[in-house]
Scaffold this motif. Sequence first.
Motif, short mmCIF file in Angstrom:
data_model
loop_
_atom_site.label_atom_id
_atom_site.label_comp_id
_atom_site.label_asym_id
_atom_site.label_seq_id
_atom_site.Cartn_x
_atom_site.Cartn_y
_atom_site.Cartn_z
N ALA A 1 5.99 -12.33 -21.85
CA ALA A 1 7.05 -12.21 -20.84
C ALA A 1 7.56 -10.78 -20.77
N LEU B 1 10.07 -20.22 -22.32
CA LEU B 1 8.92 -19.54 -22.91
C LEU B 1 8.44 -20.36 -24.09
N THR C 1 14.46 -19.39 -17.69
CA THR C 1 13.02 -19.55 -17.84
C THR C 1 12.78 -20.15 -19.22
N SER D 1 2.46 -6.87 -14.99
CA SER D 1 3.53 -7.14 -14.04
C SER D 1 4.23 -5.86 -13.63
N ASP E 1 3.09 -17.68 -24.76
CA ASP E 1 3.56 -17.06 -23.51
C ASP E 1 3.95 -15.60 -23.72
N SER F 1 10.30 -7.95 -13.96
CA SER F 1 10.67 -8.83 -15.07
C SER F 1 10.50 -10.28 -14.64
N TRP F 2 10.74 -11.22 -15.57
CA TRP F 2 10.50 -12.64 -15.25
C TRP F 2 11.38 -13.15 -14.11
N ASP F 3 12.51 -12.49 -13.86
CA ASP F 3 13.39 -12.93 -12.76
C ASP F 3 13.17 -12.12 -11.48
#
Length: 139
Positions: free
Chosen positions: A93, A87, A85, A26, A91, A29-31
């Motif tokens: 992240a 998790l 989120t 990625s 998972d 980040s997750w957001d």
Amino acid sequence: MKLISILMMVLLGSVVQAKPDVLLQSTTSWDGGAIEYPQGQAEITTVKLRFEANDEVPFHCHPVPTFGYVVEGTLKVETKEGKTTILKKGDPAVEVMRTVHKGTPIDGPVEIIVFYAGAEGVPNTVFPDKDPEHQHCNP
């Protein structure tokens, strides 16, 4: 000599090669937030965190890129602004960076392996009340 060559071909032909299974790749980040590496001498840290069912991780932030892998359980991660989120076991992240957030186990204990890509002298985790000038955590 011929026998050695034949044996080498047989041995090399039977070598099992690992096939990578990318768990996470990625640029955010997750957001959707940016990832920035800190200045200075690189320092990698890995920790295992375990939270019991009734634990609530206090609000905190990470001023360094932080990656996690859930080994056991399910965790709700929530930013101070209300983004969330979930998790679960298996998972990976990329944690939010410089964003104040907390985690809450859901339905039982949670175990996470966390990797920090930091720098010497830069804390991996900061609590907002310890950062009144917002040097590490965004307001």
